[in-house]
Write a protein that holds these residues in place. Structure first.
Motif: not given
Length: 397
Positions: A60-62, A64-68, A152-156
């Motif tokens: 899933r996206a996390c 914005g451009t992050g991914t889990l 920080k935004l990944m955690v949020e």
């Protein structure tokens, strides 16, 4: 961007360890050719997501451009997370490599291409052995480490939900290949920046008495700030206050109205941030006043210190020793190093550990991170992939 074509390499590798590492190396070099800056990792994210889909790994996206990516979600054991960062830097590359950046003013000068490719190699290996994993594994492909507070935004956005422990790493050219550091406590420093605007009164250089010289005040402030580390902070507390720029554009016969000082702080103990910032403001204001100049101080906190949890650091040291051998510990490397990492956000939330793993072999990999001559040492890919496999409890090649 042509990164996606290298997924064929992962597909052709099948269950072959050698083929997997070859594919990951090709993927790394493709990422290197097509770097993307902080919060602009759109094609990199697309390549990561396509690679996970090809491997059959849900994601899933996390942030914005992050991914889990998720593996073995129903496994009963401890749930761990493995992290790789993805963003590049605004630097013109000067390596001359075949895989040099094709984008002017943007290059992977810190090795995040290698971190991403290594996590993708681990993703493929762990997927092959998903039934053997003792607990769930979350793969964190993170954007915006380079000053963008991506962690920080990944955690949020819920990246750590259900996570029992998290592990990460950074290649480090100043440490010889085959060695590493992973201490209990601080491994990397916290940081921040500051700007000091000195408002004076300009005029003719022949009449200094009619002026309030901000250039002279800037010089005095720069010298005065050195007392923070030398005399105002306990010597047991590792910290740095560096003035990195003085701007006072003018002409040879003109005293300007203003000057601006810029600088950076580094601190091993996050609690020292408030002390150092308070002293910067007090000293700058007092020193400027002595020269008839007004100082306006702006302070910008960035990352906290990256502080390992003892139990997880011990686990990671065991994995490092198993891969690198009994002489793995880089005893000549003093920790914490004074560079910073936003992995600190994760360690503030859940137990975990972060290692600096040596890349230096006397070739281009010895250039420091953030140098236009730097390139990631691809020999780290199999080492760290096996380390990740050990941390996840997967069979080894």
């Amino acid at each position: 961007m042509s990164v996606a074509v290298t997924h064929d390499g992962f597909a052709k590798a099948g269950r072959s360890w050698a083929g997997l590492i070859e594919a990951a190396t090709a993927f790394r070099r493709a990422l290197h050719r097509h770097p993307e800056l902080t919060w602009a990792e759109h094609e990199t994210a697309a390549a990561v997501r396509a690679g996970l889909e090809r491997a059959g790994i849900p994601w899933r996206a996390c942030a914005g451009t992050g991914t889990l990516g998720m593996l073995a979600p129903a496994a009963p054991g401890r749930h761990i997370a493995l992290r790789g960062d993805m963003d590049a830097l605004p630097i013109d590359e000067a390596t001359g490599r075949e895989w040099s950046s094709v984008h002017t003013g943007c290059m992977h000068a810190c090795g995040h291409d290698g971190h991403t490719a290594t996590l993708m190699a681990a993703a493929n290996w762990l997927k092959q052995h998903e039934a053997d994993l003792p607990g769930p594994v979350t793969l964190l492909f993170q954007p915006a480490e380079e000053g963008g507070h991506g962690a920080k935004l990944m955690v949020e956005d819920g990246a750590l939900e259900g996570i029992d422990a998290i592990y990460g790493w950074h290649n480090w050219p100043a440490i010889p290949f085959g060695q590493a550091v992973c201490p209990d406590g601080a491994v990397m420093a916290g940081n921040g920046t500051f700007e000091i605007l000195l408002q004076g009164k300009g005029g003719h250089a022949s009449q200094p008495e009619a002026c309030a010289d901000p250039v002279l005040a800037a010089s005095a402030v720069t010298i005065a700030l050195q007392q923070i580390i030398a005399r105002r902070l306990a010597p047991q507390h590792a910290a740095v206050v560096s003035v990195t720029s003085i701007e006072a554009p003018s002409a040879p016969t003109v005293i300007p109205d203003t000057a601006k000082i810029g600088g950076s702080i580094r601190l091993a103990q996050s609690a020292d941030r408030d002390v150092i910032n308070k002293l910067i403001a007090e000293i700058a204001t007092s020193a400027a006043t002595a020269y008839g100049v007004k100082a306006e101080v702006a302070l910008f906190p960035r990352y906290g210190a990256t502080v390992n949890h003892a139990a997880e650091a011990s686990v990671m040291r065991s994995a490092l020793a198993a891969e690198l051998g009994p002489d793995w510990h880089a005893r000549d490397t003093q920790v914490p190093i004074m560079a910073s990492e936003d992995f600190s956000y994760y360690l503030n939330e859940v137990p975990g550990a972060f290692a600096l793993i040596g890349a230096g072999e006397g070739r281009g990999e010895d250039h420091p991170c953030h140098s236009p001559h730097y390139d990631f040492n691809d020999r780290l890919i199999p080492v760290v992939t096996k380390m990740f496999a050990r941390l996840a409890g997967a069979p080894l090649p």
